[in-house]
Scaffold this active site. Structure first.
Site, PDB file in Angstrom:
ATOM      1  N   GLU A  44       9.525   5.855   3.223  1.00 59.15           N
ATOM      2  CA  GLU A  44       8.237   6.543   3.125  1.00 59.15           C
ATOM      3  C   GLU A  44       8.402   7.914   3.777  1.00 59.15           C
ATOM      4  OE1 GLU A  44       4.810   3.126   3.025  1.00 59.15           O
ATOM      5  OE2 GLU A  44       5.603   3.643   4.993  1.00 59.15           O
ATOM      6  N   ASN A  63       2.787  -0.752   5.598  1.00 60.80           N
ATOM      7  CA  ASN A  63       2.213  -1.446   6.752  1.00 60.80           C
ATOM      8  C   ASN A  63       0.695  -1.541   6.677  1.00 60.80           C
ATOM      9  OD1 ASN A  63       4.688  -1.982   7.829  1.00 60.80           O
ATOM     10  ND2 ASN A  63       4.668  -0.285   9.270  1.00 60.80           N
TER      11      ASN A  63
END
Length: 264
Positions: A139, A177
């Site tokens: 990411e 997440n």
């Protein structure tokens, strides 16, 4: 350009980055103490032997000034803004002009970390996943002031590592997440409500949902202390059992025991 990569940190993510980066460049890894350096070297050698990767170009040091030779520095210390800022202050004094500073934070604000670093235009969030040598995603999160050079070189680094980089906005937990930890903590709540064992719930999610690792094994793999920090950052309530296990020193795989027993 070919980067000389430096990693500030000696834990699982740091050593995983070192082994991954060793395939394409020289690597410097800084550990805070001789004991941490020895553990890091052992972890690097173990991963490298298993994957048949040459890590002769990896240098482990306890002298942070040695990282000054790097063109791409990666902070990989604990998931805490103050701890990361402390490392940034040390790196800011040695980083040479043109070098990029990256953070491996999994949930903290990139803009705030960039502000702490003092290197806004050459700063990037480089969120890799454990185990770094196997997981394909990175990411990428850029602060508003990030230069085109920072963006281009960060994308190129991900490509060199044979990873897929997905750029995303600077929001707590980013994408993985933000979606993952509410699910993981809901599994803990289900365990408390149902009386089922962690092992049984893991088996259900592996065999019934096709997950390679069940939620409790994954929480233990991440580390319960790290999982709690991520949950707090993204605003997800922390189950009481997670707090209890942390208080007992049962942090997951790294301590030998968490929701599951890893001592065998």
């Amino acid at each position: 350009m070919s980067e000389t990569v430096a990693v500030a940190g000696s834990g699982t993510i740091a050593t995983g980055i070192a082994v991954t980066a060793a395939k394409t460049s020289k690597v410097l890894l800084w550990a805070r103490s001789a004991e941490s350096a020895a553990r890091a070297q052992k972890a690097i050698d173990k991963q490298a032997a298993k994957l048949e990767i040459d890590v002769s170009g990896v240098t482990v040091t306890t002298t942070i000034e040695d990282l000054a030779a790097a063109t791409y520095l990666i902070e990989a210390v604990s998931e805490d803004h103050a701890t990361k800022s402390e490392v940034f202050a040390k790196l800011e004094s040695i980083i040479h002009e043109g070098a990029i500073l990256a953070t491996t934070t999994s949930s903290l604000s990139i803009e705030k970390l960039a502000e702490s670093s003092g290197i806004h235009e050459r700063f990037v969030g480089l969120h890799v996943f454990n185990p770094v040598t196997k997981m394909e995603l990175i990411e990428l999160i850029f602060p508003a002031a990030a230069s085109d050079d920072t963006k281009d070189r960060s994308r190129a680094l991900a490509t060199a590592w044979e990873k897929t980089a997905v750029e995303m906005p600077d929001m707590p937990g980013f994408v993985v997440n933000k979606l993952l930890f509410p699910f993981l903590f809901s599994a803990v709540e289900l365990k408390e409500q149902s009386g089922l064992s962690a092992k049984d719930i893991d088996a259900c999610m592996q065999l019934g949902a096709g997950q390679p690792m069940g939620p409790f094994a994954l929480l233990d793999f991440v580390g319960l202390d790290v999982s709690k920090a991520i949950g707090q950052t993204i605003g997800t309530p922390i189950p009481a059992e997670v707090d209890r296990l942390i208080a007992e020193g049962k942090l997951g795989r790294k301590s030998g025991e968490g929701f599951l027993d890893w001592r065998r």
